[in-house]
Design an enzyme around this catalytic site. Structure first.
Site, PDB file in Angstrom:
ATOM      1  CD  GLU A 163      -8.547  58.334 -31.635  1.00 24.01           C
ATOM      2  OE1 GLU A 163      -9.258  59.474 -31.950  1.00 24.01           O
ATOM      3  OE2 GLU A 163      -8.670  57.719 -30.763  1.00 24.01           O
TER       4      GLU A 163
ATOM      5  CD  GLU B 147      -8.353  61.232 -27.853  1.00 30.06           C
ATOM      6  OE1 GLU B 147      -9.338  61.509 -27.177  1.00 30.06           O
ATOM      7  OE2 GLU B 147      -8.093  61.231 -29.019  1.00 30.06           O
TER       8      GLU B 147
END
Length: 476
Positions: free
Chosen positions: A264, A145
């Protein structure tokens, strides 16, 4: 994060702990759930992680600050413990390297420790730690991320792309057999989406094998209809990223199709500010109980819809890791020293992971729909069918989004002759907010009755309001 590892999968003093300290009740639940891959060690956690702290004699491992979740990491559980656990669980490891506070050299060292046979500093260190054979870890994430300003070591798309390309180049020089995942957008609501993805792919297209996508949905307060409509956004998100990747492919005059890793995803029932409040109230604990969502039937339905979106896009999405495994936004909940129980979301996962194997069929749905505030018209019926050629069976997944009306379904199948019903299950409850927290068997699959096969091509059934259904049919 939180109790995923400590008192989740690993609790040496638990009555059901095995010789490695792994909870055997959790291992059984993971196997039965159908999990095939687990991503480790994170997550936001990875961006300050030093893998060297989690190998070697446990008594000599340092306690470290985890800035991501403002807690203390004891490093009692590390790389070799995880890989031992993953073999017992029957899962393939997907490793994540720290590109937040570390970089190329650390990535090479970690890969050398895990995959190089012997005769070098880090491969010999692994052998010294008691693990002679290399692990041969095949899939590696280049950071986590990195588009998010919450990430320690957050970078611009250009800076991250260049770092990931160089790290990936060095890693593939050491082990050409590995596959690499580069960071894409962390959410469909990111202001940088999809330009981030385009820039990163532009920098890494030759070295990357996958682009990582992350997606969570909350918003239970919006009402059931709007909440369940969010899977339409997930499809839009994936379609946009697919188009972006095709543009970069054309720009690079490449023959390679980029694959996607939705590494995710899940229903995140708690807003992020509530998690921050938990951390602010009592920071720097060891394995704090944070973000331990209790899922409702309604949550399980959106969760199942997200899985159906993944199936419909399985031509491009080759990896999908529901986040997380135990206790934190998890399918499996544990009590320290006590019981293990399965959340409502466990059951759609198990039904799909265990039986959706083969070819996803092209479907057309004709049904009523309802208007949503953000996603246009939403069909009351969601459906995916999978043809399992090896087992000679057809598996049909049906979700009724309607809050109050049952649905008569006629399913007409072309090109197959339906023989008989192998199994039919429904996940439903009179209370859409029902959970399994206190009555662990309240929201569990039960037999779906009243099915008929007509004309050897039509399946006829009735499904309840707000229900997830799986029907397995043998083929002649």
């Amino acid at each position: 994060m939180g109790r995923v590892v400590y008192s989740g999968i690993y609790e040496p003093k638990h009555p059901l702990a095995d010789e490695n300290g792994f909870r055997s009740d959790v291992l059984t639940a993971v196997r039965e759930m159908g999990v095939k891959a687990v991503r480790y060690p994170g997550g936001n956690f990875v961006s300050t992680y030093h893998w060297e702290d989690g190998v070697g004699p446990v008594s000599k491992r340092p306690k470290k600050i985890d800035l991501a979740w403002r807690s203390i990491e004891t490093n009692e559980f590390g790389t070799n413990e995880f890989l031992t656990w993953s073999r017992k669980a029957g899962v393939s490891p997907i490793f994540t390297i720290n590109l937040g506070t570390r970089g190329i050299e650390d990535a090479i060292h970690y890969l050398e420790y895990c995959n190089f046979p012997n005769g070098t500093q880090y491969s010999d260190l692994r052998i010294q730690h008691g693990f002679k054979e290399p692990y041969g870890i095949h899939t590696w994430c280049l950071g986590n991320e990195m588009d998010g300003n919450w990430q320690i070591g957050h970078k611009s798309a250009v800076d991250y792309g260049k770092l990931a390309a160089e790290a990936g180049k060095a890693m593939k020089r050491l082990d050409p057999s590995i596959e690499l995942i580069v960071c894409g957008s962390s959410l469909s609501t990111m202001a940088s989406y999809p330009s981030w993805d385009a820039t990163v792919l532009d920098e890494t297209y030759e070295i990357a094998d996958y682009l990582a996508l992350h997606q969570y949905y909350g918003g239970q307060e919006k009402g059931t209809a709007e909440f369940l409509a969010q899977s339409m956004d997930m499809q839009r998100y994936i379609s946009t990223i697919r188009a972006t990747a095709k543009y970069i492919k054309a720009k690079h005059r490449s023959d390679k199709d980029m694959k996607f890793s939705l590494d995710e995803w899940g229903v995140w029932a708690l807003p992020s500010d509530s998690v921050n409040k938990e951390l602010d109230q009592d920071p720097w604990q060891i394995a704090p109980a944070i973000s331990e969502q209790i899922y409702t039937l309604q949550d399980a339905l959106l969760f199942a819809e997200m899985m159906l979106v993944i199936l419909r896009n399985s031509k491009d999405i080759k990896i999908a890791c529901q986040s997380l495994l135990t206790n934190v936004s998890a399918c499996i909940m544990t009590e320290a020293g006590g019981d293990m129980w399965k959340q409502t979301i466990y059951y759609p996962y198990a039904c799909i992971a265990n039986y959706a194997r083969g070819t996803v069929l092209d479907s057309r749905i004709c049904c009523k729909s309802y208007p949503s505030n953000h996603y246009g018209q939403v069909p009351f019926l969601d459906e995916v069918s999978v043809y399992n050629e090896k087992a000679e069976e057809l598996v049909v997944y049906l979700i009724n989004r309607h809050e109050s009306e049952s649905m008569e379904v006629r399913y007409t199948c072309q090109g197959f002759e339906l023989k008989n019903i192998i199994e039919a299950q429904e996940l439903s409850c009179d209370n859409k907010m029902a959970t399994n927290q206190f009555n662990h068997d309240l929201v569990v699959p039960r037999e779906l009755a009243g099915l008929k096969i007509e004309n050897r091509s039509d399946l006829v059934c009735k499904i309840k309001p707000l229900s997830f259904n799986m029907i397995r049919i043998s083929l002649k």
